[in-house]
Design an enzyme around this catalytic site. Sequence first.
Site, PDB file in Angstrom:
ATOM      1  N   CYS A 121      -2.446 -15.528   8.781  1.00 36.74           N
ATOM      2  CA  CYS A 121      -1.386 -15.348   7.755  1.00 36.74           C
ATOM      3  C   CYS A 121      -0.044 -15.640   8.210  1.00 36.74           C
ATOM      4  O   CYS A 121       0.821 -15.556   7.281  1.00 36.74           O
ATOM      5  CB  CYS A 121      -1.443 -13.706   7.334  1.00 36.74           C
ATOM      6  SG  CYS A 121      -3.063 -13.220   6.848  1.00 36.74           S
ATOM      7  N   ARG A 165     -13.108 -13.909   2.507  1.00 34.82           N
ATOM      8  CA  ARG A 165     -12.834 -15.268   3.540  1.00 34.82           C
ATOM      9  C   ARG A 165     -13.701 -16.457   3.140  1.00 34.82           C
ATOM     10  O   ARG A 165     -13.434 -17.490   3.383  1.00 34.82           O
ATOM     11  CB  ARG A 165     -12.772 -14.619   4.861  1.00 34.82           C
ATOM     12  CG  ARG A 165     -11.686 -13.929   5.215  1.00 34.82           C
ATOM     13  CD  ARG A 165     -11.604 -13.353   6.436  1.00 34.82           C
ATOM     14  NE  ARG A 165     -10.557 -12.207   6.460  1.00 34.82           N
ATOM     15  CZ  ARG A 165     -10.449 -11.141   7.570  1.00 34.82           C
ATOM     16  NH1 ARG A 165     -11.357 -11.613   8.611  1.00 34.82           N
ATOM     17  NH2 ARG A 165      -9.428 -10.427   7.586  1.00 34.82           N
ATOM     18  N   CYS A 174       0.644 -15.441   0.747  1.00 33.21           N
ATOM     19  CA  CYS A 174       0.064 -15.343   2.075  1.00 33.21           C
ATOM     20  C   CYS A 174      -0.022 -16.662   2.631  1.00 33.21           C
ATOM     21  O   CYS A 174       0.172 -17.747   2.028  1.00 33.21           O
ATOM     22  CB  CYS A 174      -1.148 -14.759   2.286  1.00 33.21           C
ATOM     23  SG  CYS A 174      -1.471 -14.329   3.902  1.00 33.21           S
ATOM     24  N   GLU A 194       4.761   2.225   7.409  1.00 30.71           N
ATOM     25  CA  GLU A 194       4.850   0.938   6.888  1.00 30.71           C
ATOM     26  C   GLU A 194       5.104   0.886   5.413  1.00 30.71           C
ATOM     27  O   GLU A 194       5.760   0.115   4.958  1.00 30.71           O
ATOM     28  CB  GLU A 194       3.099   0.493   6.820  1.00 30.71           C
ATOM     29  CG  GLU A 194       2.751  -0.167   8.517  1.00 30.71           C
ATOM     30  CD  GLU A 194       3.407  -1.539   8.683  1.00 30.71           C
ATOM     31  OE1 GLU A 194       4.070  -2.048   7.924  1.00 30.71           O
ATOM     32  OE2 GLU A 194       3.044  -1.807   9.939  1.00 30.71           O
ATOM     33  N   ARG A 214      -6.887 -10.466  12.904  1.00 37.11           N
ATOM     34  CA  ARG A 214      -5.830 -10.233  12.466  1.00 37.11           C
ATOM     35  C   ARG A 214      -5.211  -8.880  12.986  1.00 37.11           C
ATOM     36  O   ARG A 214      -4.362  -8.353  12.230  1.00 37.11           O
ATOM     37  CB  ARG A 214      -5.973 -10.198  10.913  1.00 37.11           C
ATOM     38  CG  ARG A 214      -6.580 -11.333  10.336  1.00 37.11           C
ATOM     39  CD  ARG A 214      -6.081 -11.447   8.598  1.00 37.11           C
ATOM     40  NE  ARG A 214      -6.978 -12.347   7.927  1.00 37.11           N
ATOM     41  CZ  ARG A 214      -7.056 -13.628   7.981  1.00 37.11           C
ATOM     42  NH1 ARG A 214      -6.107 -14.329   8.920  1.00 37.11           N
ATOM     43  NH2 ARG A 214      -7.553 -14.279   6.946  1.00 37.11           N
ATOM     44  N   CYS A 249      -2.309 -17.835   4.940  1.00 33.36           N
ATOM     45  CA  CYS A 249      -3.786 -17.913   5.646  1.00 33.36           C
ATOM     46  C   CYS A 249      -4.704 -19.027   4.948  1.00 33.36           C
ATOM     47  O   CYS A 249      -5.165 -19.867   5.500  1.00 33.36           O
ATOM     48  CB  CYS A 249      -4.335 -16.656   5.711  1.00 33.36           C
ATOM     49  SG  CYS A 249      -5.119 -15.659   4.159  1.00 33.36           S
ATOM     50  N   LYS A 273      -4.771  -0.970   0.857  1.00 31.04           N
ATOM     51  CA  LYS A 273      -5.969  -1.722   0.761  1.00 31.04           C
ATOM     52  C   LYS A 273      -6.904  -1.610   2.241  1.00 31.04           C
ATOM     53  O   LYS A 273      -6.059  -1.498   3.257  1.00 31.04           O
ATOM     54  CB  LYS A 273      -5.473  -3.118   0.719  1.00 31.04           C
ATOM     55  CG  LYS A 273      -6.377  -4.302   0.797  1.00 31.04           C
ATOM     56  CD  LYS A 273      -5.956  -5.755   0.552  1.00 31.04           C
ATOM     57  CE  LYS A 273      -6.740  -6.771   0.856  1.00 31.04           C
ATOM     58  NZ  LYS A 273      -6.455  -8.040   1.193  1.00 31.04           N
ATOM     59  N   LYS A 328      -1.955  -2.165   4.453  1.00 30.76           N
ATOM     60  CA  LYS A 328      -3.116  -3.336   4.427  1.00 30.76           C
ATOM     61  C   LYS A 328      -3.943  -3.102   5.843  1.00 30.76           C
ATOM     62  O   LYS A 328      -3.161  -3.362   7.069  1.00 30.76           O
ATOM     63  CB  LYS A 328      -2.759  -4.643   4.272  1.00 30.76           C
ATOM     64  CG  LYS A 328      -3.957  -5.791   4.294  1.00 30.76           C
ATOM     65  CD  LYS A 328      -3.493  -7.103   4.041  1.00 30.76           C
ATOM     66  CE  LYS A 328      -4.675  -7.827   4.074  1.00 30.76           C
ATOM     67  NZ  LYS A 328      -4.394  -9.212   3.484  1.00 30.76           N
TER      68      LYS A 328
HETATM   69  C1  PBG Z   1      -4.827 -12.865   2.379  1.00 29.59           C
HETATM   70  C2  PBG Z   1      -5.681 -11.676   1.685  1.00 29.59           C
HETATM   71  C3  PBG Z   1      -7.166 -11.073   2.182  1.00 29.59           C
HETATM   72  C4  PBG Z   1      -7.427 -10.471   1.114  1.00 29.59           C
HETATM   73  C5  PBG Z   1      -6.318 -10.269   0.072  1.00 29.59           C
HETATM   74  N1  PBG Z   1      -5.218 -11.226   0.516  1.00 29.59           N
HETATM   75  C6  PBG Z   1      -7.808 -11.307   3.351  1.00 29.59           C
HETATM   76  C7  PBG Z   1      -7.604 -11.125   4.622  1.00 29.59           C
HETATM   77  O1  PBG Z   1      -6.104 -10.415   4.864  1.00 29.59           O
HETATM   78  O2  PBG Z   1      -7.923 -11.331   5.386  1.00 29.59           O
HETATM   79  C8  PBG Z   1      -8.615  -9.678   0.998  1.00 29.59           C
HETATM   80  C9  PBG Z   1      -9.226  -9.322  -0.391  1.00 29.59           C
HETATM   81  C10 PBG Z   1     -10.623  -8.856  -0.651  1.00 29.59           C
HETATM   82  O3  PBG Z   1     -11.393  -8.707   0.708  1.00 29.59           O
HETATM   83  O4  PBG Z   1     -11.010  -8.756  -1.462  1.00 29.59           O
HETATM   84  N2  PBG Z   1      -4.211 -12.239   3.478  1.00 29.59           N
END
Ligand code: PBG
Length: 329
Positions: free
Chosen positions: A134, A211, A124, A239, A223, A126, A254, A201
């Site tokens: 991201c 974060r 990613c 998706e 996001r 971010c 997720k 996701k």
């Molecule tokens: C990166 C990412 C995130 C998570 C995993 N990869 C954060 C997001 O999308 O904001 C979240 C993992 C967690 O909350 O344990 N994009």
Amino acid sequence: MKKSAYNQQLRPRRLRSSPAIRDLVRETTLNAKDFILPLFVSEKIREKTPVASMPGVFQHTLDEIVAVAVSAAAGGVRSVLLFGIPSEKDERAEQAYAENGIVQRAVRAIKREVPELVVITDVCLCEYMSHGHCGVADRERGHILNDESLELLAMTAVSHAAAGADIVAPSDMMDGRVRAMRLQLDGAGFQNTIIMSYAAKFCSSFYGPFRDVAESAPAFGDRRTYQMDYANSEEAMREVALDIEESADIVMVKPGLAYLDILWRVKERFNMPTAVYNVSGEYSMVKAAARNGWINEREVVMESMTAFKRAGADLILTYWARDVVDWLK
Ligand code: PBG
């Protein structure tokens, strides 16, 4: 006429009478190999740094991350998922795909020490973007530029594979990233690198504590334009279907606990190796309640992990991976 004794109404036994019987008919079992431990490696620190919102989770230095991986592997953990926190962020996420970026160095170091440990990298941008989104941003219009982001994401995946990652896990949610990655990986000679895509996701408040640890909160907006609306389950199917078409090898749902219906549908419909991410907020809530003595952490965790598997998960990404593997012994 006399009624035969064999004509009586019978009922099946409940099969719960003893631990041995319960065990005999138990449908869902957890195995150490099902669990993937997320780890955070930071370029900005000199010693391991706790995360206030996630008790028991740390940012590690490069040296420590190797020791943590070695000890996790010795304890029975089979796979880890690596996240990096770079010291430099910019508008092109250059440290995400730098040959000597923090994740690339960590992968090389871990693979040198424990080659048998499966190393998965989160792909990613971010954590590497000054704005924390991201993908590439058009700041003026507050947009994330999907197609401009694909190339950077693919370069990131290739750089992780070159460092020795077994599996790359795109979590950005840009459209077309799996295809872009597969093409670039194959072109660079990494045909054996597996893609585990964060396929369904959702845009979730359960990511809050993550974060803090990954230092990736977006500086403007949220996001919602690229992560999914949590009200949608048909869209989640689309998706996932797209990611599979684009050649994802493992698909992920997720967050976890609030999305077991999605997990179930994904497993039933696609029959793919399916992962679930038991995210930061889910972890922090249990930790907080357990610290107050309100619930039994171990019991609640094992119940949740079993629920993930019952709902169709083959793999579970969880900050409890180390504990679960111990508890299973
Ligand atoms: C990166 C990412 C995130 C998570 C995993 N990869 C954060 C997001 O999308 O904001 C979240 C993992 C967690 O909350 O344990 N994009």
